[in-house]
Write a protein that holds these residues in place. Structure first.
Motif, mmCIF file in Angstrom:
data_model
loop_
_atom_site.group_PDB
_atom_site.id
_atom_site.type_symbol
_atom_site.label_atom_id
_atom_site.label_comp_id
_atom_site.label_asym_id
_atom_site.label_seq_id
_atom_site.Cartn_x
_atom_site.Cartn_y
_atom_site.Cartn_z
ATOM 1 N N ALA A 74 72.931 3.878 -25.070
ATOM 2 C CA ALA A 74 72.991 2.553 -25.683
ATOM 3 C C ALA A 74 71.624 2.105 -26.185
ATOM 4 C CB ALA A 74 73.516 1.542 -24.662
ATOM 5 N N ASP A 75 71.628 1.391 -27.292
ATOM 6 C CA ASP A 75 70.389 0.770 -27.778
ATOM 7 C C ASP A 75 70.103 -0.523 -27.022
ATOM 8 O OD1 ASP A 75 69.990 2.719 -29.811
ATOM 9 O OD2 ASP A 75 71.523 1.717 -31.029
ATOM 10 N N VAL A 76 71.170 -1.184 -26.636
ATOM 11 C CA VAL A 76 71.043 -2.457 -25.925
ATOM 12 C C VAL A 76 71.975 -2.422 -24.713
ATOM 13 C CG1 VAL A 76 71.461 -4.950 -26.059
ATOM 14 C CG2 VAL A 76 70.478 -3.752 -28.017
ATOM 15 N N PRO A 116 90.886 -17.411 -5.585
ATOM 16 C CA PRO A 116 89.682 -17.156 -4.794
ATOM 17 C C PRO A 116 88.440 -17.018 -5.674
ATOM 18 C CG PRO A 116 90.924 -15.139 -5.055
ATOM 19 C CD PRO A 116 91.739 -16.227 -5.705
ATOM 20 N N GLU A 117 87.321 -17.339 -5.095
ATOM 21 C CA GLU A 117 86.054 -17.164 -5.805
ATOM 22 C C GLU A 117 85.854 -15.697 -6.177
ATOM 23 O OE1 GLU A 117 82.398 -17.161 -3.427
ATOM 24 O OE2 GLU A 117 83.650 -17.405 -1.649
ATOM 25 N N SER A 118 84.922 -15.456 -7.081
ATOM 26 C CA SER A 118 84.583 -14.071 -7.426
ATOM 27 C C SER A 118 83.116 -13.985 -7.798
ATOM 28 C CB SER A 118 85.430 -13.571 -8.603
ATOM 29 O OG SER A 118 85.011 -14.182 -9.811
ATOM 30 N N ILE A 119 82.552 -12.830 -7.531
ATOM 31 C CA ILE A 119 81.223 -12.483 -8.040
ATOM 32 C C ILE A 119 81.418 -11.218 -8.859
ATOM 33 C CG2 ILE A 119 78.870 -11.790 -7.458
ATOM 34 C CD1 ILE A 119 79.267 -13.417 -4.842
ATOM 35 N N GLN A 120 80.952 -11.229 -10.083
ATOM 36 C CA GLN A 120 81.250 -10.133 -10.998
ATOM 37 C C GLN A 120 79.980 -9.671 -11.722
ATOM 38 O OE1 GLN A 120 84.821 -10.954 -13.477
ATOM 39 N NE2 GLN A 120 84.861 -12.922 -12.430
ATOM 40 N N ARG A 121 79.708 -8.396 -11.606
ATOM 41 C CA ARG A 121 78.605 -7.812 -12.361
ATOM 42 C C ARG A 121 79.183 -7.072 -13.564
ATOM 43 N NH1 ARG A 121 74.849 -2.635 -10.649
ATOM 44 N NH2 ARG A 121 73.301 -2.833 -12.315
ATOM 45 N N ILE A 122 78.613 -7.363 -14.708
ATOM 46 C CA ILE A 122 79.059 -6.691 -15.932
ATOM 47 C C ILE A 122 77.876 -5.954 -16.542
ATOM 48 C CG2 ILE A 122 79.950 -6.981 -18.272
ATOM 49 C CD1 ILE A 122 82.088 -8.121 -16.890
ATOM 50 N N ARG A 123 78.101 -4.723 -16.883
ATOM 51 C CA ARG A 123 77.129 -3.979 -17.678
ATOM 52 C C ARG A 123 77.819 -3.511 -18.955
ATOM 53 N NH1 ARG A 123 75.450 0.551 -13.659
ATOM 54 N NH2 ARG A 123 77.390 -0.101 -12.637
ATOM 55 N N ILE A 124 77.190 -3.814 -20.071
ATOM 56 C CA ILE A 124 77.728 -3.340 -21.349
ATOM 57 C C ILE A 124 76.597 -2.676 -22.113
ATOM 58 C CG2 ILE A 124 78.941 -3.904 -23.488
ATOM 59 C CD1 ILE A 124 79.915 -6.447 -22.280
ATOM 60 N N GLY A 125 76.853 -1.472 -22.579
ATOM 61 C CA GLY A 125 75.907 -0.800 -23.460
ATOM 62 C C GLY A 125 76.489 -0.742 -24.863
ATOM 63 N N ALA A 126 75.608 -0.898 -25.865
ATOM 64 C CA ALA A 126 76.078 -0.867 -27.256
ATOM 65 C C ALA A 126 75.000 -0.285 -28.153
ATOM 66 C CB ALA A 126 76.449 -2.269 -27.733
ATOM 67 N N THR A 127 75.463 0.267 -29.250
ATOM 68 C CA THR A 127 74.520 0.715 -30.278
ATOM 69 C C THR A 127 74.034 -0.486 -31.068
ATOM 70 O OG1 THR A 127 76.320 1.030 -31.845
ATOM 71 C CG2 THR A 127 75.712 2.929 -30.494
ATOM 72 N N ARG A 128 72.980 -0.270 -31.852
ATOM 73 C CA ARG A 128 72.396 -1.341 -32.644
ATOM 74 C C ARG A 128 73.428 -1.985 -33.578
ATOM 75 N NH1 ARG A 128 68.855 -4.487 -31.185
ATOM 76 N NH2 ARG A 128 67.551 -2.846 -30.316
ATOM 77 N N ASP A 129 74.376 -1.191 -34.050
ATOM 78 C CA ASP A 129 75.393 -1.757 -34.953
ATOM 79 C C ASP A 129 76.618 -2.286 -34.194
ATOM 80 O OD1 ASP A 129 76.495 0.619 -34.181
ATOM 81 O OD2 ASP A 129 77.085 1.265 -36.193
ATOM 82 N N GLY A 130 76.486 -2.441 -32.888
ATOM 83 C CA GLY A 130 77.510 -3.154 -32.141
ATOM 84 C C GLY A 130 78.700 -2.342 -31.700
ATOM 85 N N ARG A 131 78.541 -1.039 -31.560
ATOM 86 C CA ARG A 131 79.636 -0.221 -31.002
ATOM 87 C C ARG A 131 79.407 -0.089 -29.503
ATOM 88 N NH1 ARG A 131 83.346 0.403 -35.129
ATOM 89 N NH2 ARG A 131 82.117 0.279 -37.030
ATOM 90 N N ALA A 178 76.328 -10.059 -28.254
ATOM 91 C CA ALA A 178 76.279 -10.450 -29.665
ATOM 92 C C ALA A 178 74.958 -11.133 -29.990
ATOM 93 C CB ALA A 178 77.460 -11.368 -29.991
ATOM 94 N N VAL A 179 74.520 -12.003 -29.073
ATOM 95 C CA VAL A 179 73.251 -12.699 -29.284
ATOM 96 C C VAL A 179 72.099 -11.680 -29.314
ATOM 97 C CG1 VAL A 179 71.614 -14.324 -28.259
ATOM 98 C CG2 VAL A 179 74.065 -14.871 -28.295
ATOM 99 N N ASP A 180 72.093 -10.755 -28.358
ATOM 100 C CA ASP A 180 71.019 -9.752 -28.293
ATOM 101 C C ASP A 180 70.976 -8.881 -29.540
ATOM 102 O OD1 ASP A 180 70.357 -10.697 -25.842
ATOM 103 O OD2 ASP A 180 70.409 -8.748 -24.824
ATOM 104 N N LEU A 181 72.163 -8.565 -30.049
ATOM 105 C CA LEU A 181 72.237 -7.677 -31.212
ATOM 106 C C LEU A 181 72.054 -8.427 -32.530
ATOM 107 C CD1 LEU A 181 75.312 -5.490 -30.169
ATOM 108 C CD2 LEU A 181 72.934 -4.691 -30.368
ATOM 109 N N GLY A 182 72.169 -9.762 -32.459
ATOM 110 C CA GLY A 182 72.130 -10.530 -33.702
ATOM 111 C C GLY A 182 73.366 -10.314 -34.552
ATOM 112 N N ILE A 183 74.468 -10.056 -33.891
ATOM 113 C CA ILE A 183 75.745 -9.861 -34.589
ATOM 114 C C ILE A 183 76.651 -11.049 -34.275
ATOM 115 C CG2 ILE A 183 77.837 -8.420 -34.672
ATOM 116 C CD1 ILE A 183 76.107 -6.019 -34.003
ATOM 117 N N ASP A 184 77.399 -11.495 -35.273
ATOM 118 C CA ASP A 184 78.337 -12.592 -35.036
ATOM 119 C C ASP A 184 79.308 -12.194 -33.929
ATOM 120 O OD1 ASP A 184 79.636 -15.163 -36.741
ATOM 121 O OD2 ASP A 184 81.036 -14.012 -35.499
ATOM 122 N N PRO A 185 79.542 -13.088 -32.959
ATOM 123 C CA PRO A 185 80.425 -12.745 -31.842
ATOM 124 C C PRO A 185 81.826 -12.337 -32.289
ATOM 125 C CG PRO A 185 79.322 -14.837 -31.427
ATOM 126 C CD PRO A 185 78.961 -14.431 -32.826
#
Lengths: 732, 168
Positions: free
Chosen positions: A164-166, A276-291, A363-370
């Motif tokens: 991933a780029d990001v 019930p409450e939740s704690i959630q960790r999310i990791r997302i990797g993407a290329t510069r063009d948002g894939r 989307a914010v990190d990549l500068g791509i419209d959500p």
């Protein structure tokens, strides 16, 4: 037989509406009997330990008191059965152990409700108190990994993250939310002289209550009748035969009197489940063009010590986007807490908040419209199976929603949109709700006067079941809706599953469809050798229903009325049973509902007050049976979502496990002025997985709102809030 | 200072009250602790008056007392002497009330229906008070009536319609 069903059904007014607007609809706690006695529970004031003594002398001596049953002297009761919703709650009052605050330790029965409540306050309970496990991180707590075997590993997560780029790596938190239907959960129980039992209960599943009571009290199901013609909402709180239901039936048995037990609002926080409450960790990797190259969703949530709750928070993330490398993980931690349960959009409400917030961060990190980011990663086939969806109009949801909302007017820079002292933010989220259907039965009868009576022991908790099933049966039998009565809420009717999981309309609708077709077949059987009938010898595929009878397909002039057939054959009525089973498509992936949610928030620049100003929802709900009631489901779900986003948090006292805000004065839900006018549009066509083509729409309306609001708040302020509810103090 | 027992015994004592309910005069002896809500439901069988919280927070038990909105769970029967109480059963199908009910049906301004009698009683009073002029005004003055099904926008539609306005 061919059916030319409209994609969007007529916006018929609710058939039961006249009863509801005049106060004539009888909810379970409106029921009375001669000699009715009233029960009030006594609840534990500690969260862990043992009951050492219960002094009931003062309570027994109080005016009007008939009986006091405690955890130290109650008769043995069996725990209810394992049903399609899992295990039943433990039977109440069976030993001296206290597992959570609010656990029932006694029940008092008296002539009036006031006397019962007063006497309950006189029961003196002594405890040996342990230190309760209340925190999800308590090292003493038992942790279960992958409780339902639903964790997903697809591809190579680490490789996907590496390429991933990001990479986004954030943790999100959602609090306990309490269902809080307006109707207080209530049970009226009557044991009859022949040993049979009638129970009026605010349940979403009459047959489930019957199964539980039969097992618990050792009575054949056939001698138990559970009635729930009207229920004051449920949102999941009425899915199980909770312990207060057992207490009411026990109290009636012990006293020989009809007994009513109505929970108080505070009791509704500890006895009928909650999100019930939740704690959630999310990791997302993407290329510069948002894939997307990698997606990991790891969730942890609490559950009670001796009960279960299905809450696979992370699972839907595995189906949300086209991503080759995916991992989902769910864990449950057993604590000294009241048992959590389903609350409108269970799992999706929490999981979607985390995933769709993280997608916005990406989307914010990549500068791509959500919006573009979501479309670029649209899952054109089901990521879990690789099969094409049975239907999926998610892209149309986004496109139509963007147009209706005016998404193009959004300037991407956070804080760039203002209106006076209001900071304006636009946010969106994608939404999905998985398909669910379980077996269901229905019965249809055609009376000699040509009217129809169709029934099944389902419930209408406000979703419109009475109305849409009336419409459906009328269409299938070729009758005016005024000539059709659909009835429900009575276990003397054919078996129905619960109103829940967005599964009832599909299960029941397909069962009603089956019953109506079988009924037409029954008429064809009657006239099979009838020389006077123009329908003689025809098969079901060669006819249509219409105009109060059956005719040759495409030829309304060649047929006859139901009344004529019944009269000629000396029949008072004809009936037929129908049933539905879950679809098992093998060439498509059975899809649930999809949606796109667009929200405008306004944040007071000085005070941080967050207001939801506009909501546009575009929903792929498959075939919509009634435009009016389906729209109301989405509107209502959206209001629930606004509550989740901005207001709702059940607070548990750290030391005692006591619910600190167990009233409507303290646990905030949206009021009229919190909710904007909103636009709801349905797109897509009938789902191909079932004959009826519907999708459940009871829960999709809540999904995505919390994330869309949080994303809009970020757009308005530049502040990313990852913990619900979103409150002004977090912005100051 | 009174003891707890003395106070409680007074609550349980019977109080004589004479008042009207939906146009019928009632002369009753009732325990001092009995709320108007419970009495209407349990003694008169007027179960259109709903109990949602018993704490004055949800509005499901809204009735009119001398024409003004009151949450019946926070009023004791003992306080009703000489007053006129109107419940949803007392306005069914009559004049403006019927118009409000019809509008609720037409606009699908409810789902489970549990809060509906209270919403309707508040709406009737609101229109009568001249406080149903704008959607914002309606939203503000209807915010004492909770609806967990989330029918709020449609409740506004219904009240605007019943008040003779244009539904947006």
């Amino acid at each position: 037989m061919t059916i030319t069903a409209p994609r969007i059904g007529a916006a018929l007014d609710r058939v039961e509406a006249p009863l509801k607007v005049t106060g004539a609809a009888l909810y379970p706690n409106d029921v009375s009997y001669p000699g009715l006695a009233h029960a009030a529970p006594v609840r534990a004031t500690i969260a862990a330990g043992r009951v050492t003594a219960i002094d009931t002398a003062e309570a027994r001596a109080a005016e009007g008191v008939i009986a006091v049953v405690t955890a130290l002297d109650a008769p043995r009761l069996r725990r209810g059965p394992v049903t399609l919703l899992g295990i039943s709650p433990p039977a109440p009052l069976q030993d001296d152990r206290i597992l959570h605050y609010g656990q029932y330790v006694a029940v008092v029965v008296a002539d009036t409700a006031e006397q019962a409540r007063h006497a309950a306050s006189l029961v003196a309970v002594e405890y040996a108190e342990d230190v309760p496990m209340l925190d999800i991180g308590d090292p003493r707590a038992e942790v279960e990994d992958d409780p339902w075997g639903m964790d997903v590993d697809r591809g190579d997560l680490e490789a996907g993250l590496a390429e991933a780029d990001v990479v986004i790596d954030e943790t999100y938190a959602t609090p306990d939310n309490t269902n809080n239907p307006l109707g207080l959960m209530s049970t009226v129980a009557v044991w009859h002289g022949d040993g049979s039992l009638t129970v009026h209960d605010a349940t979403q599943w009459p047959h489930g209550v019957r199964m539980s009571l039969a097992e618990t009290f050792g009575v054949p199901e056939s001698r138990i009748r559970v009635l729930a013609p009207y229920v004051g909402g449920g949102f999941g709180a009425g899915l199980r035969a909770w312990q207060h239901v057992i207490l009411a039936v026990l109290a009636a048995r012990e006293t020989g009197r009809p007994v009513k037990l109505v929970l108080t609002r505070p009791e509704m926080f500890t006895g009928v489940g909650y999100r019930p409450e939740s704690i959630q960790r999310i990791r997302i990797g993407a290329t510069r063009d948002g894939r997307l190259t990698a997606l990991a969703h790891e969730a942890i949530a609490p559950v009670a010590l001796e009960d279960d709750n299905f809450e696979a928070v992370s699972h839907t993330s595995a189906r949300a986007y086209a991503c080759p490398n995916v991992m989902t993980r769910d864990r449950q931690v057993r604590l000294n807490i009241p048992c959590p349960g389903s609350m409108r959009a269970p799992t999706e409400a929490q999981g979607n908040f985390a995933l769709e917030s993280a997608m916005d961060e990406l989307a914010v990190d990549l500068g791509i419209d959500p919006l573009d980011l979501r479309l670029r990663n649209f899952a054109g086939t089901d990521p879990l199976t690789g099969l094409p969806w049975s239907s999926n109009a998610l892209r149309e949801c986004f496109a139509r929603g963007a147009e209706l909302f005016g998404w193009s007017r959004r300037t991407p820079e956070p804080g760039s949109m203002r209106d006076g002292h209001w900071r304006v933010g636009y946010g969106l989220a994608g939404a999905s709700y998985p398909p669910y259907q379980v077996p269901c039965q229905a019965r249809a009868s055609l009376q000699h006067d040509g009217s129809a009576f169709v029934r099944s022991a389902a419930t209408d908790i406000g979703t419109g079941t009475y109305t849409v099933m009336t419409q459906l049966a009328a269409e299938l039998l070729g009758l005016d809706v005024a000539r059709v009565r659909f009835d429900l809420g009575d276990t003397d009717m054919p078996y129905s599953p619960q109103a829940g999981g967005s599964g009832l309309t599909g299960a029941l609708g397909n069962a009603v469809r089956s019953a109506c077709r079988q009924l037409l077949q029954a008429f064809l059987d009657v006239v099979a050798d009838d020389p006077e009938s123009p329908l003689r010898g025809l098969t079901l595929d060669e006819v249509e229903a219409g105009g109060g009878g059956i005719h040759r397909a495409g030829d309304p002039g060649s047929g006859e009325a139901y009344t004529a057939i019944l009269a000629r054959h000396d029949l008072a009525e004809l009936s037929a049973d129908g049933r539905s089973t879950p679809p098992t498509p093998d060439t498509t992936a059975w899809a649930g509902a999809f949606g796109a949610r667009f929200v405008e928030v306004r944040v007071d620049a000085d005070l941080g007050v967050i207001r939801v100003a506009r909501v546009v929802s575009v929903i792929d709900g498959g075939r919509v049976l009634n435009a009016k009631t389906a729209t109301s489901q989405i509107v209502g779900g959206t209001v629930g979502g606004i509550g989740q986003a901005l207001f709702e948090e059940t607070v548990t006292d750290e030391g005692t496990g006591r619910i600190a805000n167990a009233t409507f004065g303290d646990y905030l839900i949206p009021v009229n002025a919190d909710v904007p006018d909103m636009e709801v549009v349905f797109v897509g066509g009938p789902d191909t997985a079932t004959p009826l083509g519907t999708k459940g729409v009871g829960e999709i309306g809540l999904v995505g709102i919390a994330a869309a609001v949080a994303n809009a708040v970020h757009h308005a302020t530049g502040r990313r809030l990852r913990s619900l509810p979103l409150t002004l103090d977090a912005l100051l | 200072m009174k003891t707890r027992e003395e106070a409680l015994s007074r609550l349980g004592a019977s109080v004589g009250v004479e008042f009207g309910v939906n146009g019928v005069r009632r002369r009753v002896g009732v325990e001092g602790r009995v709320t108007l809500l419970d009495w209407l439901r349990d003694e008169l069988g007027l179960t259109g008056v709903k109990k949602g919280c018993d704490q004055g927070a949800c509005g499901a038990c809204t009735v009119l007392v001398d024409g003004k909105r009151v949450v019946a769970c926070l009023m004791l029967v003992a306080q009703c002497d000489g007053r006129e109480v109107t419940t949803v059963e007392g306005v069914a199908g009559v004049g403006e009330a019927g118009a409000v009910q019809d509008a609720f049906v037409r606009h699908d301004a409810f789902q489970c229906g549990y809060c509906t009698p209270g919403q309707i009683m508040s709406a009737i009073a609101l229109i009568g008070e001249g406080r149903a002029g704008t959607r914002e005004e309606i939203a503000e003055f209807m915010s004492g009536n909770l609806c967990r099904c989330g029918a709020y926008p449609r409740i506004r539609d219904a009240i605007v319609d019943a008040a003779g306005g244009e539904v947006g």
